[in-house]
Design an enzyme around this catalytic site. Structure first.
Site, mmCIF file in Angstrom:
data_model
loop_
_atom_site.group_PDB
_atom_site.id
_atom_site.type_symbol
_atom_site.label_atom_id
_atom_site.label_comp_id
_atom_site.label_asym_id
_atom_site.label_seq_id
_atom_site.Cartn_x
_atom_site.Cartn_y
_atom_site.Cartn_z
ATOM 1 N N LYS A 6 28.054 54.813 7.811
ATOM 2 C CA LYS A 6 27.123 56.080 8.248
ATOM 3 C C LYS A 6 28.396 56.552 10.048
ATOM 4 O O LYS A 6 27.927 55.303 11.272
ATOM 5 C CB LYS A 6 26.620 55.643 8.455
ATOM 6 C CG LYS A 6 25.529 56.183 9.792
ATOM 7 C CD LYS A 6 25.401 57.878 9.832
ATOM 8 C CE LYS A 6 24.501 58.580 10.205
ATOM 9 N NZ LYS A 6 25.014 58.659 12.115
ATOM 10 N N GLU A 23 21.231 47.797 31.827
ATOM 11 C CA GLU A 23 22.913 48.184 31.611
ATOM 12 C C GLU A 23 22.339 49.845 31.763
ATOM 13 O O GLU A 23 21.341 50.651 31.333
ATOM 14 C CB GLU A 23 22.849 48.622 29.471
ATOM 15 C CG GLU A 23 24.497 48.769 29.183
ATOM 16 C CD GLU A 23 24.607 48.553 27.729
ATOM 17 O OE1 GLU A 23 25.141 48.860 27.104
ATOM 18 O OE2 GLU A 23 23.131 48.349 27.129
ATOM 19 N N GLU A 63 26.454 43.948 16.588
ATOM 20 C CA GLU A 63 26.642 43.967 17.858
ATOM 21 C C GLU A 63 26.129 45.120 18.396
ATOM 22 O O GLU A 63 26.241 46.110 18.261
ATOM 23 C CB GLU A 63 28.646 44.112 17.926
ATOM 24 C CG GLU A 63 29.174 43.769 19.313
ATOM 25 C CD GLU A 63 29.418 45.079 20.142
ATOM 26 O OE1 GLU A 63 29.063 44.926 21.245
ATOM 27 O OE2 GLU A 63 30.164 46.004 20.266
ATOM 28 N N CYS A 89 30.215 48.500 26.081
ATOM 29 C CA CYS A 89 29.018 47.737 25.832
ATOM 30 C C CYS A 89 29.378 46.966 26.680
ATOM 31 O O CYS A 89 28.458 46.447 27.308
ATOM 32 C CB CYS A 89 28.528 47.125 24.117
ATOM 33 S SG CYS A 89 29.620 46.838 23.579
#
Length: 484
Positions: free
Chosen positions: A180, A386, A256, A290
């Site tokens: 996906k 973040e 992850e 990330c």
């Protein structure tokens, strides 16, 4: 090949059971974030398509698992070669749908292809153990077998590399897949599927189902007990939900997830190296990564000089559409992401931070935000969470203990960066960081030959390196009794 030709050559349908097919739910549009223009339409998969993909993967699993490892490896090797040969076209496609500069896109194509080359070599190194039982009465045989059909969910920020990092070990191990891709960047994955067919991958081994409704794909796939593994790259928030979905069938998982990387600069660091590393760690992928450095922790005695040098470097970056010459900063992925970055900077400035360069969106078509350095950032500023964007918030510390405490004061633990010329300190701080990876005097840690992954809320499991294929293998022990 020009932009329109590159787009036209990419299949726009679902890829299931070795054939390209339409979706009963119609199509969705893909846009260029550099100018907001429409690129094309792609088939919009739904639950029935996901179920068909599962059936195709299950039907192909036994034959694929029995395929000789050398043959699986050779398919990956051919795919690596095709990616390198077509790097310019794949890079242009990625730039158009994701926004990064052509220079960065080319680098990603090479990095992505390297996972195919690495795992082509790992395919023939899946080993086991034959040994005598301690009591001498029998033998113990330990073998490794593919886990079975897998669901692979890839993000929009590295649309090729996050695909090959999952597909490579799955193919090498003998697993079939349902992929996906991200709604915002499906074209790179569709082009990759087409390339793998050319490389000789049998029908049903790889199935690709783009969709504007992720849950309509993931829910029926994970509800099927024949699907034995999930590999997901994305936010921690979504990751937690997917972990819960895997619980009923106890599927294997590789997660992850988000990061909040600290970039530590000690007073004995080479400042030229540290500033160069800071720009690399912050600005790769326009800051939408990330592993991007998110919190710059600089020893107080050098904080002013470091900030001045970083400001000069960030102010000198060239912003523009990724296809333009000499561009080093492209757009953010969409308006929502640009607005999030703007909100976090506004919050930080409102709490006392100073923008030494940048500090706001660019007045131009597309979703651009000026490269920004923030000084005097207070500890309560939300920017120290973040931030997916080109913003470098600088704070200070006085002692090594304080640096570690501040660096580890987050639920995330993906990567940390340490700049120092003291080897003892590098080892102490590297071991003290609660992260899965550490960059010592470098702003770039990603390597196909190294294990990529984090701890705490940054997830579990590893991709790449010797460890990467382990995620796709089950261990089986055979007890062999010998007649006396």
């Amino acid at each position: 090949m020009d932009e329109r030709e590159v787009i036209e050559r990419v299949p726009k349908q679902l890829f299931i059971g070795g054939t390209w097919r339409d979706s009963d739910d119609g199509v969705f549009e893909v846009y260029d974030p550099g100018n907001g223009s429409r690129l094309c339409e792609v088939a919009d998969g739904r639950g029935t398509d996901a179920e068909a993909a599962v059936e195709a993967a299950v039907a192909a699993q036994d034959t694929w698992a029995a395929t000789p490892p050398r043959e699986r490896g050779e398919i990956l090797r051919r795919a690596w070669r095709l990616m390198i040969d077509r790097a310019d076209d794949l890079a242009l496609l990625m730039t158009l749908e994701m926004g990064k500069s052509l220079t960065e896109s080319r680098a990603e194509v090479v990095y992505a292809a390297e996972f195919f080359r690495w795992f082509s070599e790992e395919a023939v190194r899946i080993d086991g153990v034959y040994k005598r039982a301690p009591d001498g009465g029998g033998r113990m045989i330990v073998t490794r077998q593919p886990v079975g059909p897998c669901l692979l969910i890839t993000p929009w920020n590295f649309p090729l590399a996050m695909g090959t990092r999952k597909i490579g070990p799955a193919v090498a191990a003998g697993c079939t897949m349902i992929v996906k891709p991200a709604q915002l960047t499906p074209l790179s994955m569709l082009a990759l599927a087409d390339l793998l067919v050319e490389a000789g991958l049998p029908g049903g081994v790889l199935n690709v189902v783009p969709s504007t409704s992720a849950s309509s794909i993931t829910s029926p796939v994970l509800a099927d007990p024949r699907v034995r593994k999930l590999s997901f790259t994305g936010s921690t928030e979504v990751g937690r939900k997917l972990v819960a979905q895997c619980a009923p069938n106890l599927q294997r998982m590789s997660m992850e997830l988000g990061g909040n990387a600290a970039f530590l600069v000690f007073d004995d660091a080479d400042l030229d190296t540290a500033v160069a590393g800071a720009v690399t760690a912050k600005m790769r992928n326009n800051g939408e990564s990330c592993v991007a450095a998110n919190r710059f922790l600089v020893q107080s005695s050098i904080a002013e000089e470091f900030t001045e040098r970083l400001t000069e470097r960030m102010a000198g970056l060239h912003m523009g559409h990724g296809t333009e010459p000499n561009v080093t900063v492209g757009p953010l992925i969409d308006e929502t992401q640009r607005d999030k970055v703007s909100e976090l900077v506004t919050d930080a400035v409102g709490r006392g931070a100073r923008a030494t360069t940048g500090g706001g969106p660019a007045e131009r078509d597309g979703y651009f935000y000026h490269p920004t350095v923030l000084a005097d950032v207070p500890v309560d500023a939300r920017i120290l969470e973040e931030v997916f964007g080109p913003v470098a918030p600088v704070t200070t510390f006085d002692t090594e203990e304080e640096a570690l405490r501040k660096a580890n004061d987050t639920e995330h633990g993906l990567v940390g960066y340490v700049f120092t010329r003291d080897l003892d300190r590098a080892v102490r701080v590297g071991e003290g960081l609660a992260t899965g990876m550490v960059g010592l005097n470098t702003g770039l840690v990603s390597n196909a030959a190294a294990p990529f992954g984090g701890v705490k809320a940054s997830g579990f499991g590893r991709e790449g390196g010797d460890e990467g294929i382990e995620e796709y293998l089950d261990t089986k022990y055979l007890a062999l009794a010998l007649s006396s």
